[in-house]
Design a protein around this motif. Structure first.
Motif, PDB file in Angstrom:
ATOM      1  N   GLY A   1       0.928  -1.381   0.121  1.00 58.38           N
ATOM      2  CA  GLY A   1       0.104  -0.377  -0.290  1.00 58.38           C
ATOM      3  C   GLY A   1       0.941   1.307  -0.130  1.00 58.38           C
ATOM      4  O   GLY A   1       0.664   2.275  -0.380  1.00 58.38           O
ATOM      5  N   VAL A   2       1.582   0.956   0.297  1.00 59.61           N
ATOM      6  CA  VAL A   2       2.449   2.422   0.784  1.00 59.61           C
ATOM      7  C   VAL A   2       3.458   2.923  -0.609  1.00 59.61           C
ATOM      8  O   VAL A   2       4.112   3.623  -1.008  1.00 59.61           O
ATOM      9  CB  VAL A   2       3.480   2.405   2.048  1.00 59.61           C
ATOM     10  CG1 VAL A   2       4.474   3.866   1.920  1.00 59.61           C
ATOM     11  CG2 VAL A   2       2.529   1.939   3.204  1.00 59.61           C
ATOM     12  N   ALA A   3       3.978   1.778  -0.881  1.00 53.74           N
ATOM     13  CA  ALA A   3       4.828   1.595  -2.083  1.00 53.74           C
ATOM     14  C   ALA A   3       3.274   2.103  -3.595  1.00 53.74           C
ATOM     15  O   ALA A   3       4.134   3.338  -3.912  1.00 53.74           O
ATOM     16  CB  ALA A   3       5.222  -0.023  -3.227  1.00 53.74           C
TER      17      ALA A   3
ATOM     18  N   LEU B   1      11.466   7.696  -8.392  1.00 53.38           N
ATOM     19  CA  LEU B   1      10.925   7.095  -7.106  1.00 53.38           C
ATOM     20  C   LEU B   1      10.256   6.486  -7.386  1.00 53.38           C
ATOM     21  O   LEU B   1       9.043   5.011  -6.994  1.00 53.38           O
ATOM     22  CB  LEU B   1      10.040   8.207  -7.090  1.00 53.38           C
ATOM     23  CG  LEU B   1      10.678   9.121  -5.694  1.00 53.38           C
ATOM     24  CD1 LEU B   1       9.881  10.004  -4.621  1.00 53.38           C
ATOM     25  CD2 LEU B   1      11.378   8.489  -3.910  1.00 53.38           C
ATOM     26  N   LEU B   2       9.042   6.498  -9.355  1.00 55.90           N
ATOM     27  CA  LEU B   2       8.484   5.577  -9.896  1.00 55.90           C
ATOM     28  C   LEU B   2       8.871   4.139  -9.332  1.00 55.90           C
ATOM     29  O   LEU B   2       7.936   2.938  -9.591  1.00 55.90           O
ATOM     30  CB  LEU B   2       7.525   6.441 -10.810  1.00 55.90           C
ATOM     31  CG  LEU B   2       6.434   5.432 -10.905  1.00 55.90           C
ATOM     32  CD1 LEU B   2       5.319   5.063 -10.805  1.00 55.90           C
ATOM     33  CD2 LEU B   2       6.585   6.132 -12.065  1.00 55.90           C
ATOM     34  N   SER B   3      10.735   3.997 -10.163  1.00 56.19           N
ATOM     35  CA  SER B   3      10.642   2.806 -10.812  1.00 56.19           C
ATOM     36  C   SER B   3      11.162   2.354  -9.243  1.00 56.19           C
ATOM     37  O   SER B   3      10.966   0.208  -9.329  1.00 56.19           O
ATOM     38  CB  SER B   3      11.944   3.405 -11.135  1.00 56.19           C
ATOM     39  OG  SER B   3      12.966   3.621  -9.867  1.00 56.19           O
ATOM     40  N   GLY B   4      11.051   2.407  -8.610  1.00 57.06           N
ATOM     41  CA  GLY B   4      12.152   2.004  -6.908  1.00 57.06           C
ATOM     42  C   GLY B   4       9.932   1.602  -6.233  1.00 57.06           C
ATOM     43  O   GLY B   4       9.931   0.023  -5.870  1.00 57.06           O
ATOM     44  N   ALA B   5       9.025   2.037  -6.796  1.00 55.34           N
ATOM     45  CA  ALA B   5       7.901   1.578  -5.799  1.00 55.34           C
ATOM     46  C   ALA B   5       6.883   0.042  -6.475  1.00 55.34           C
ATOM     47  O   ALA B   5       6.932  -0.409  -6.552  1.00 55.34           O
ATOM     48  CB  ALA B   5       6.541   2.482  -6.374  1.00 55.34           C
ATOM     49  N   VAL B   6       7.808   0.318  -7.992  1.00 53.00           N
ATOM     50  CA  VAL B   6       6.837  -0.084  -9.289  1.00 53.00           C
ATOM     51  C   VAL B   6       7.512  -2.239  -8.675  1.00 53.00           C
ATOM     52  O   VAL B   6       7.336  -3.140  -8.786  1.00 53.00           O
ATOM     53  CB  VAL B   6       7.054  -0.153 -10.659  1.00 53.00           C
ATOM     54  CG1 VAL B   6       6.914  -1.617 -11.693  1.00 53.00           C
ATOM     55  CG2 VAL B   6       6.212   1.221 -11.141  1.00 53.00           C
ATOM     56  N   THR B   7       8.930  -1.660  -8.524  1.00 61.08           N
ATOM     57  CA  THR B   7       9.916  -2.519  -8.611  1.00 61.08           C
ATOM     58  C   THR B   7       9.385  -3.532  -6.805  1.00 61.08           C
ATOM     59  O   THR B   7       9.220  -4.822  -6.368  1.00 61.08           O
ATOM     60  CB  THR B   7      11.178  -1.728  -7.897  1.00 61.08           C
ATOM     61  OG1 THR B   7      11.798  -1.867  -9.266  1.00 61.08           O
ATOM     62  CG2 THR B   7      12.202  -3.560  -8.169  1.00 61.08           C
ATOM     63  N   THR B   8       8.961  -2.794  -5.998  1.00 63.63           N
ATOM     64  CA  THR B   8       8.449  -3.711  -4.847  1.00 63.63           C
ATOM     65  C   THR B   8       7.068  -4.215  -5.022  1.00 63.63           C
ATOM     66  O   THR B   8       7.052  -5.027  -4.421  1.00 63.63           O
ATOM     67  CB  THR B   8       8.804  -1.667  -3.818  1.00 63.63           C
ATOM     68  OG1 THR B   8       9.702  -1.636  -3.317  1.00 63.63           O
ATOM     69  CG2 THR B   8       7.806  -2.028  -2.734  1.00 63.63           C
ATOM     70  N   LEU B   9       6.514  -2.818  -5.558  1.00 69.80           N
ATOM     71  CA  LEU B   9       5.370  -3.486  -6.062  1.00 69.80           C
ATOM     72  C   LEU B   9       5.288  -5.767  -6.600  1.00 69.80           C
ATOM     73  O   LEU B   9       4.581  -6.615  -6.074  1.00 69.80           O
ATOM     74  CB  LEU B   9       4.772  -2.974  -6.779  1.00 69.80           C
ATOM     75  CG  LEU B   9       3.470  -2.078  -5.436  1.00 69.80           C
ATOM     76  CD1 LEU B   9       2.972  -0.905  -6.464  1.00 69.80           C
ATOM     77  CD2 LEU B   9       2.896  -2.469  -4.895  1.00 69.80           C
ATOM     78  N   LEU B  10       6.048  -5.258  -7.490  1.00 68.16           N
ATOM     79  CA  LEU B  10       6.557  -7.236  -8.118  1.00 68.16           C
ATOM     80  C   LEU B  10       6.952  -7.701  -7.330  1.00 68.16           C
ATOM     81  O   LEU B  10       6.957  -8.982  -7.676  1.00 68.16           O
ATOM     82  CB  LEU B  10       7.532  -6.761  -9.363  1.00 68.16           C
ATOM     83  CG  LEU B  10       6.825  -4.917 -10.364  1.00 68.16           C
ATOM     84  CD1 LEU B  10       7.648  -5.044 -12.179  1.00 68.16           C
ATOM     85  CD2 LEU B  10       5.491  -6.766 -11.458  1.00 68.16           C
ATOM     86  N   ALA B  11       8.081  -7.307  -6.752  1.00 68.05           N
ATOM     87  CA  ALA B  11       8.739  -7.837  -5.903  1.00 68.05           C
ATOM     88  C   ALA B  11       7.829  -8.722  -4.476  1.00 68.05           C
ATOM     89  O   ALA B  11       7.696  -9.929  -4.688  1.00 68.05           O
ATOM     90  CB  ALA B  11       9.921  -7.834  -4.987  1.00 68.05           C
ATOM     91  N   LEU B  12       6.926  -7.988  -4.535  1.00 73.40           N
ATOM     92  CA  LEU B  12       5.786  -8.201  -3.232  1.00 73.40           C
ATOM     93  C   LEU B  12       4.428  -9.762  -3.865  1.00 73.40           C
ATOM     94  O   LEU B  12       4.797 -10.293  -3.898  1.00 73.40           O
ATOM     95  CB  LEU B  12       4.897  -7.535  -2.778  1.00 73.40           C
ATOM     96  CG  LEU B  12       6.078  -6.628  -1.873  1.00 73.40           C
ATOM     97  CD1 LEU B  12       4.594  -5.444  -0.963  1.00 73.40           C
ATOM     98  CD2 LEU B  12       6.401  -7.643  -0.299  1.00 73.40           C
TER      99      LEU B  12
END
Length: 443
Positions: A329-331, A422-433
């Protein structure tokens, strides 16, 4: 045995001796939380003292032959050295622990951290020592990274394992609260000397005093953690929970590479945001605006307070919805925030202040639960070092080069690239989760 399991035991049939033995296995969650909190505080103070000096001091003192922008970029390149050295420190001092014990490892790590940071206060400027001044600064920065990597002691994992089932998010957050405090103390120290001294006095000697404070904080952290590490009870609990180095380091890397990578990527949004909110904005303000540095440092100190509030909220939210759902959610919120960052940073003082306050709240919400979010993926024998290497890799991929990359991109192509990073980090976190969830169901 975790406390949730202990609480379910029927103690009525135990003798008084057995009951005493049972109670001796309980950990003092407050005591362990305080040790983790102080460790986080000292580590982040050391790192942020260096980070702030990378903007306000090092370009002029160690890179006077470069422009202000290029000098700051060179300082940020040296800033990344500690994160590159962290996995090396983790591996080296895990070996020390295997050959000796956890106490020796912790003493080596914290003394190295304190001496590396305090030692920076004595490095002569480029005008006095030439290129050797840069070499000495780089060596001490690498020492910081080795020390932080090697200071992993297993207490955050022990805290998570022993926290009540419905309070795990809360106790995961408590130790992390030391981070905004370390940042606030570092920022406050620089604000004081920068505001009280002339520019010449600050560059000649005033900037060195915040580095001395590091040794005091490290001694406080060492005392709190040393009491636990040398305790027979906590040593036994750490060993019983397999919070010890694995027999074969190479086997860990071979068999657990997927889990290490997923663990690193799951926290990427948090760690990327961390330095894009704390380190990068100060450099952008100094290089591109005529805003008072002292006023902006005060705003960042206030931001640390917002981060602390965000962390407290993350503990409540995570216990209600789960740590991974909270991170996801925070991502998403970080992704939304990334779209607004160019407008906020470029929107004058009000926009910049909003960027700091909202960004720090998101840092608190994410970083409060980022540590060890996928640690349960590891078999118990690999969990201790696997969680450490995941954290090292996440800092390396998400945070190590963030100030350097974002400052370079914004200086050449505009503020939109802050948002893209920042967007690339958020997308990466969501994909990893998402991937981690699918692999867990498959397994």
């Amino acid at each position: 045995m975790v406390s949730g399991d202990l609480n379910q035991l029927n103690l009525a049939g135990l003798s008084s001796r057995e009951r005493a033995d049972h109670n001796s296995q309980r950990i003092d969650l407050g005591e362990v939380s305080a040790a983790v909190f102080m460790g986080r505080c000292s580590e982040h103070f050391d790192f942020f003292v260096y980070a702030i000096a990378s903007v306000l001091v090092f370009p002029a003192l160690f890179f006077p032959f470069l422009s202000a922008l290029d000098g700051t970029l060179a300082s940020f390149a040296m800033f990344s050295l500690a994160f590159i050295a962290r996995p090396l420190g983790t591996s080296l001092l895990m070996y020390v622990q295997k050959r000796s014990n956890r106490t020796t490892k912790l003493i080596v790590a914290l003394f190295l951290l304190g001496f590396s940071t305090a030692g920076m206060a004595f490095v002569p400027s480029y005008s006095f020592l030439g290129p050797m001044a840069i070499v000495l600064l780089a060596i001490l920065r690498i020492g910081q990274g080795v020390a932080v990597g090697g200071s992993w002691d297993g207490f955050p994992s022990l805290l998570a394992l022993n926290a009540p089932t419905k309070k795990r998010g809360w106790y995961a957050m408590l130790g992390q609260l030391g981070s905004p405090l370390g940042f606030a103390i570092a920022t406050g120290a620089f604000w004081y000397f920068h505001s009280q001294l002339s520019a010449q006095d600050f560059l000649e000697w005033g900037w060195r005093y915040p580095f001395f404070v590091a040794f005091v904080l490290n001694m406080m952290a060492l005392f709190l953690r040393f009491r636990l590490v040398t305790s027979a009870k906590y040593t036994r609990l750490l060993d019983e929970n397999a919070l010890i180095p694995p027999p074969q380091f190479s086997q860990l890397l071979i068999s657990q590479k997927r889990n290490i990578l997923l663990g690193a990527l799951a926290a990427l949004a948090s760690y990327a945001l961390f330095h894009v909110v704390t380190v990068f904005p100060l450099s952008w303000i100094v290089l591109n605006t005529d805003r008072s540095i002292n006023d902006f440092l005060l705003i960042q100190m206030a931001g640390a307070g917002f981060a602390a509030l965000g962390m407290i909220a993350s503990g409540v939210i995570a216990d209600q919805f789960g740590r991974r759902h909270t991170l996801a959610g925070v991502a998403v919120l970080i992704g939304i925030f990334s779209v607004t960052t160019p407008l906020l940073i470029g929107g004058g003082q009000l926009g910049q202040n909003l960027y700091i306050f909202v960004g720090f709240i998101l840092v608190g919400l994410s970083y409060g639960q980022a540590s060890g979010a996928t640690a349960s993926n590891f078999p118990s024998i690999y969990r201790y070092m696997g969680a450490a290497l995941s954290a090292d890799l996440s800092w390396l991929l998400g945070a190590a080069f963030a100030p350097l990359i974002v400052l370079w991109l914004t200086s050449h192509y505009g503020l939109a690239y802050v948002g893209l990073y920042l967007l690339s980090g958020a997308v990466t976190t969501l994909l990893a989760l998402i991937l981690n969830h699918k692999l867990e169901k498959h397994d």
